[in-house]
Enzyme design. Structure first.
Site, PDB file in Angstrom:
ATOM      1  N   ASP A 137      -6.091   0.175   8.547  1.00 16.93           N
ATOM      2  CA  ASP A 137      -5.633   0.012   7.169  1.00 16.93           C
ATOM      3  C   ASP A 137      -6.199  -1.221   6.477  1.00 16.93           C
ATOM      4  O   ASP A 137      -6.124  -1.330   5.248  1.00 16.93           O
ATOM      5  CB  ASP A 137      -4.099  -0.072   7.117  1.00 16.93           C
ATOM      6  CG  ASP A 137      -3.432   1.285   7.234  1.00 16.93           C
ATOM      7  OD1 ASP A 137      -4.156   2.300   7.275  1.00 16.93           O
ATOM      8  OD2 ASP A 137      -2.192   1.331   7.293  1.00 16.93           O
ATOM      9  N   PRO A 166       9.549  -5.079   3.731  1.00 21.30           N
ATOM     10  CA  PRO A 166      10.081  -4.784   5.066  1.00 21.30           C
ATOM     11  C   PRO A 166       8.961  -4.599   6.076  1.00 21.30           C
ATOM     12  O   PRO A 166       7.853  -4.164   5.733  1.00 21.30           O
ATOM     13  CB  PRO A 166      10.859  -3.468   4.859  1.00 21.30           C
ATOM     14  CG  PRO A 166      11.062  -3.345   3.395  1.00 21.30           C
ATOM     15  CD  PRO A 166       9.926  -4.053   2.741  1.00 21.30           C
ATOM     16  N   SER A 213      -1.075  -5.198   7.262  1.00 21.86           N
ATOM     17  CA  SER A 213      -2.501  -5.024   6.973  1.00 21.86           C
ATOM     18  C   SER A 213      -2.886  -5.695   5.667  1.00 21.86           C
ATOM     19  O   SER A 213      -3.954  -6.303   5.550  1.00 21.86           O
ATOM     20  CB  SER A 213      -2.838  -3.527   6.914  1.00 21.86           C
ATOM     21  OG  SER A 213      -2.642  -2.917   8.172  1.00 21.86           O
ATOM     22  N   LYS A 224       0.854  -1.194   0.000  1.00 20.16           N
ATOM     23  CA  LYS A 224       0.000   0.000   0.000  1.00 20.16           C
ATOM     24  C   LYS A 224       0.891   1.245   0.000  1.00 20.16           C
ATOM     25  O   LYS A 224       1.737   1.390   0.876  1.00 20.16           O
ATOM     26  CB  LYS A 224      -0.897   0.004   1.246  1.00 20.16           C
ATOM     27  CG  LYS A 224      -1.714   1.283   1.423  1.00 20.16           C
ATOM     28  CD  LYS A 224      -2.481   1.274   2.730  1.00 20.16           C
ATOM     29  CE  LYS A 224      -1.581   1.374   3.934  1.00 20.16           C
ATOM     30  NZ  LYS A 224      -0.927   2.716   4.062  1.00 20.16           N
TER      31      LYS A 224
END
Length: 307
Positions: free
Chosen positions: A151, A109, A118, A22
């Site tokens: 999220d 990461p 999320s 995202k």
């Protein structure tokens, strides 16, 4: 929506899904609720590059992690994927939710501002609904997702959107193109809570109207008049973010900014091939960094998953 493929297995099927990173192209902090949650307005896209989640029915529940960043992933019930499985099982009931083996390939990461955890959780929810053949609509799934984190509902959509409120008020952006992106993280994890706590100004104006022309130049020019209000605080906490942005600009990015609460930064490039060349150059100079050339998902579903 995460893309799904099914692999034949003896007496079973493995569902393999991409969990897309995202990217907050712009993020304005617009206030703070009485309960302490921060209000935002953000233009969000999802990239073809990300993690992968494999799910299959099993004799007992199992959760396994592989990939470059596996060592940073908790395997207990603090993991959002495990929480997603348990929350969905509670929603649907144990009779309809038999044991599953879930395998996460962690390519992104951890704690890096690209919604990896999320997105993994949202992807697991989608895959479990298919595996368990549950009769849940998008609204039901979004409610389960929101219980896991602000999220997760946007990661369930996994297409260009505007997020408002605490990130739970979502509006799809039609006609949004694929963007050539290079993602860079200088090997630095950063706490979202620490960044929000360090904000000097939480009451800012929202996003300006999107440009009429949703092409590379129109989007780049629009980004120039927007902000990531978390970036100054994050850079003060982790100065390496500034170096990552400088490296992207030197590599020829048309625009560079930190995503989310950092420390991952993105560079916008006019084509995917130009982005790939820039990533090769950055990787050669900083072999220990996370560097990925990718493209963002368009507003319409396509046949691609992960670069």
């Amino acid at each position: 929506m995460p893309l799904v493929t099914e692999t034949a297995a003896p007496g079973n099927r493995v569902r393999s899904l991409h969990a897309h990173a995202k990217i907050n192209l712009a993020l304005h902090a617009t206030g703070r609720r009485a309960d302490g949650y921060h209000m935002i307005e953000s233009l969000v896209v999802f990239t073809r590059f990300g993690d992968r989640v494999d799910i299959e029915l099993a004799d007992s529940d199992g959760f396994f992690v592989s990939g470059r960043y596996a060592s940073a992933v908790p395997l207990d019930d603090s993991n959002l994927v495990v929480k997603a499985r348990d929350a969905l099982r509670k929603q649907a009931g144990p009779r309809h939710t038999p044991p599953v083996a879930i395998r996460l390939e962690k390519n992104l990461p951890v704690a890096s501002g690209v919604g990896g955890g999320s997105s993994d959780a949202a992807t697991a929810l989608r895959g479990l609904v298919e595996t368990w053949r549950l009769d849940l609509d998008d609204a039901d799934l979004a409610r389960v997702g929101l219980s896991l984190g602000a999220d997760v509902p946007m990661c369930l959509m996994a297409r260009p959107l505007i997020a408002r409120g605490v990130g739970d008020e979502l509006s799809a952006v039609p006609g949004f193109p694929a963007l050539g992106l290079v993602l860079v993280n200088p090997g630095t994890a950063i706490s979202t809570a620490e960044v929000f706590n360090a904000l000097s100004d939480r009451d800012n104006e929202g996003l300006p109207p999107l440009p009429r022309s949703l092409d590379f130049h129109g989007i780049r020019n629009w980004l120039e008049i927007t902000r990531n209000d978390l970036e100054p605080a994050a850079r003060a906490i982790q100065p390496a973010i500034g170096k990552a942005l400088s490296v992207l600009n030197k590599a020829g990015a048309g625009f560079a900014r930190m995503s989310g609460s950092g420390a991952t930064c993105f560079g916008l490039f006019e084509t995917g091939n130009v982005a790939k060349r820039a990533a090769v150059d950055i990787r050669s100079r900083h072999p220990d960094w996370f560097v990925a050339a990718t493209r963002s998902m368009t507003s319409e579903p396509d046949a691609y998953g992960q670069d």
